[in-house]
Scaffold this active site. Sequence first.
Site, mmCIF file in Angstrom:
data_model
loop_
_atom_site.group_PDB
_atom_site.id
_atom_site.type_symbol
_atom_site.label_atom_id
_atom_site.label_comp_id
_atom_site.label_asym_id
_atom_site.label_seq_id
_atom_site.Cartn_x
_atom_site.Cartn_y
_atom_site.Cartn_z
ATOM 1 N N LYS A 1 0.862 -1.188 0.000
ATOM 2 C CA LYS A 1 0.000 0.000 0.000
ATOM 3 C C LYS A 1 0.887 1.222 0.000
ATOM 4 O O LYS A 1 2.037 1.167 0.445
ATOM 5 C CB LYS A 1 -0.874 0.013 1.263
ATOM 6 C CG LYS A 1 -2.098 0.885 1.164
ATOM 7 C CD LYS A 1 -3.233 0.174 0.486
ATOM 8 C CE LYS A 1 -4.411 1.078 0.246
ATOM 9 N NZ LYS A 1 -5.602 0.336 -0.173
ATOM 10 N N ASP B 1 -7.063 4.547 -4.357
ATOM 11 C CA ASP B 1 -7.686 4.407 -3.033
ATOM 12 C C ASP B 1 -8.282 5.796 -2.763
ATOM 13 O O ASP B 1 -8.553 6.543 -3.725
ATOM 14 C CB ASP B 1 -6.640 3.997 -1.978
ATOM 15 C CG ASP B 1 -7.275 3.517 -0.676
ATOM 16 O OD1 ASP B 1 -7.726 2.368 -0.616
ATOM 17 O OD2 ASP B 1 -7.360 4.306 0.294
HETATM 18 P P1 NDP Z 1 -12.880 8.135 -2.562
HETATM 19 O O1 NDP Z 1 -11.808 9.118 -2.393
HETATM 20 O O2 NDP Z 1 -13.474 7.942 -3.912
HETATM 21 O O3 NDP Z 1 -14.085 8.443 -1.564
HETATM 22 C C1 NDP Z 1 -13.876 8.516 -0.201
HETATM 23 C C2 NDP Z 1 -15.178 8.866 0.482
HETATM 24 O O4 NDP Z 1 -15.020 8.700 1.879
HETATM 25 C C3 NDP Z 1 -15.588 10.324 0.276
HETATM 26 O O5 NDP Z 1 -16.981 10.437 0.301
HETATM 27 C C4 NDP Z 1 -14.938 11.004 1.471
HETATM 28 O O6 NDP Z 1 -15.556 12.233 1.865
HETATM 29 C C5 NDP Z 1 -15.122 9.964 2.549
HETATM 30 N N1 NDP Z 1 -14.038 10.097 3.527
HETATM 31 C C6 NDP Z 1 -12.721 9.964 3.282
HETATM 32 N N2 NDP Z 1 -12.008 10.210 4.388
HETATM 33 C C7 NDP Z 1 -12.895 10.506 5.338
HETATM 34 C C8 NDP Z 1 -12.772 10.840 6.700
HETATM 35 N N3 NDP Z 1 -11.584 10.945 7.297
HETATM 36 N N4 NDP Z 1 -13.931 11.077 7.385
HETATM 37 C C9 NDP Z 1 -15.131 10.975 6.769
HETATM 38 N N5 NDP Z 1 -15.305 10.667 5.478
HETATM 39 C C10 NDP Z 1 -14.203 10.437 4.786
HETATM 40 O O7 NDP Z 1 -12.280 6.760 -2.006
HETATM 41 P P2 NDP Z 1 -12.784 5.261 -2.253
HETATM 42 O O8 NDP Z 1 -14.260 5.240 -2.424
HETATM 43 O O9 NDP Z 1 -11.923 4.674 -3.294
HETATM 44 O O10 NDP Z 1 -12.376 4.561 -0.874
HETATM 45 C C11 NDP Z 1 -13.269 4.478 0.223
HETATM 46 C C12 NDP Z 1 -12.811 3.388 1.170
HETATM 47 O O11 NDP Z 1 -12.809 2.128 0.469
HETATM 48 C C13 NDP Z 1 -11.403 3.537 1.722
HETATM 49 O O12 NDP Z 1 -11.373 3.016 3.028
HETATM 50 C C14 NDP Z 1 -10.560 2.651 0.812
HETATM 51 O O13 NDP Z 1 -9.385 2.216 1.454
HETATM 52 C C15 NDP Z 1 -11.539 1.505 0.585
HETATM 53 N N6 NDP Z 1 -11.310 0.671 -0.590
HETATM 54 C C16 NDP Z 1 -11.227 1.226 -1.838
HETATM 55 C C17 NDP Z 1 -11.066 0.420 -2.941
HETATM 56 C C18 NDP Z 1 -11.050 0.978 -4.324
HETATM 57 O O14 NDP Z 1 -11.009 0.175 -5.263
HETATM 58 N N7 NDP Z 1 -11.118 2.283 -4.523
HETATM 59 C C19 NDP Z 1 -10.919 -1.039 -2.814
HETATM 60 C C20 NDP Z 1 -11.107 -1.519 -1.461
HETATM 61 C C21 NDP Z 1 -11.274 -0.680 -0.409
HETATM 62 P P3 NDP Z 1 -14.810 13.625 1.577
HETATM 63 O O15 NDP Z 1 -14.855 13.765 0.082
HETATM 64 O O16 NDP Z 1 -15.597 14.616 2.325
HETATM 65 O O17 NDP Z 1 -13.407 13.458 2.100
HETATM 66 O O1 2IT Z 2 -7.921 -1.359 -0.594
HETATM 67 C C1 2IT Z 2 -7.905 -1.859 -1.748
HETATM 68 O O2 2IT Z 2 -8.073 -3.068 -1.932
HETATM 69 C C2 2IT Z 2 -7.703 -0.942 -2.878
HETATM 70 N N1 2IT Z 2 -7.616 0.261 -2.671
HETATM 71 C C3 2IT Z 2 -7.572 -1.488 -4.263
HETATM 72 C C4 2IT Z 2 -6.207 -2.047 -4.506
HETATM 73 C C5 2IT Z 2 -5.911 -2.452 -5.919
HETATM 74 O O3 2IT Z 2 -4.735 -2.746 -6.157
HETATM 75 O O4 2IT Z 2 -6.816 -2.498 -6.766
#
Ligand code: NDP
Ligand code: 2IT
Length: 449
Positions: free
Chosen positions: A130, A170
């Site tokens: 990561k 992420d």
């Molecule tokens: P994005 O940046 O697209 O969206 C993040 C969302 O979460 C936004 O709505 C943001 O609000 C909110 N958020 C982020 N930080 C905070 C915080 N400290 N407090 C409150 N709200 C918060 O990210 P993703 O959707 O890609 O990721 C979301 C979660 O999913 C993370 O935990 C990530 O690690 C996990 N994840 C992502 C994957 C992927 O493929 N993208 C795969 C597996 C897991 P704001 O805009 O106001 O900050």
């Molecule tokens: O937390 C996760 O699994 C991700 N942000 C996606 C990682 C990836 O390599 O697609």
Amino acid sequence: MRFKFDEKLQSIFQEVLHRNPGEIEFHQAVREVLETLGPVLAKYPEFTDKKIIQRICEPERQIIFRVPWRDDNGEIQINRAFRVEFNSALGPYKGGLRFHPSVNLGIVKFLGFEQVFKNALTGLPIGGGKGGSDFDPKGKTDSEIESFCQSMMLELYRHLGEYTDVPAGDIGVGCRELGYLFGQYKRITNRYESGVLTGKGLGWGGSRARKEATGYGVVIFTQEMLRARGDSLEGKKVVVSGSGNVAIYAIEKAHELGANVIACSDSGGFIIDEAGIELPLVQQIKEVERRRISAYVELKKSSRYIEGSSVWSVPCDVALPCATQNELTGRDAKILVENGCLAVAEGANMPTTSEGIQIFQDADICFGPGKAANAGGVATSALEMQQNASRDSWSSEYTQKRLQEIMIDIHTSCYETAGEFGEEGNYVLGANVAGFIRVARAMTAMGVI
Ligand code: NDP
Ligand code: 2IT
């Protein structure tokens, strides 16, 4: 119910605390895994002899570097970036990059540690890693994002490679950022090495369904947990936190499977739309205009915006935390249980505090931990790597079919593993143990590495 924290494992955990002072999220992630591994060590004593646990808790490599860049006013800005290459027993390091002001070494290590087990659960040949930076993309112009990404890649490129380390997105990193990163990697190396990054755009080596995969996968996993109890998502009231990449496609899939998503959020507050969240509005606000979720109520007068407080106060049957770590506390968990919630699946990484997990397990509701429930994203990244390696591009239908099969397999292996260790329905134990055994076997086979 949880197993007693095994004494040998407790002493290894104390050593982890001692060696990694102040990294509270990393401690939390390690503790959550070690607590469930007692019965595995009893069954496989060779893992103790080979010190697999001690080795698995220590990243293979940790890179920390300075990222200097110029903002639009010509002023020099300095950020810090990280890449933690945690474990490569099953394949190249694989895991996303996060851009958020809260990013520090402890957070990247917790994410890298979780990624090792998650990636193992997919059954695909990917190790765990990561990375990220304390760079805050909010309010930055495109050209500032580009400068930052180019500067970051100027150091990062030397650690990457399709057989070495393959980042993706992420929080704060999506297709736009990956484009700037990939372009810079290509320029520095003079190689069109598609498989070095995943989550790419469809016109330049990306996979269909990757953007949707994490959110879709979370909902498929939820459906499987409910199915195991003779229930389904049909007609269920769902609350989702966040409104980013994972949240948006979780909402889409939940609607497709007949559920009604009535609330979602961002870090400022949450919206409630009892008629069902209108996804095109959320996408316009978040994906196109990059505005706050509060803008939804300007476009849909019958909805409400509540600033500040927790989205988990909204009564629901199914809760999908899809924002960030420790966003669902013990207090929130109590409220969800009191409101009759039946299932929780983690779209985010470690969104539920340890106290919250305990409350869900004591209430015997379905609880799908992130390592299993959100593995669809990284699994589809591995499918993107397969397409890149064969210079092929699959249809959306085929890719989604593969995603669906992988999520069902992950559910089955967590469910069966939990049953095998006498903890039927305990997906936390099932995911940790099933993932751990795969990594531990590979490490054992490869000697002292
Ligand atoms: P994005 O940046 O697209 O969206 C993040 C969302 O979460 C936004 O709505 C943001 O609000 C909110 N958020 C982020 N930080 C905070 C915080 N400290 N407090 C409150 N709200 C918060 O990210 P993703 O959707 O890609 O990721 C979301 C979660 O999913 C993370 O935990 C990530 O690690 C996990 N994840 C992502 C994957 C992927 O493929 N993208 C795969 C597996 C897991 P704001 O805009 O106001 O900050
Ligand atoms: O937390 C996760 O699994 C991700 N942000 C996606 C990682 C990836 O390599 O697609």
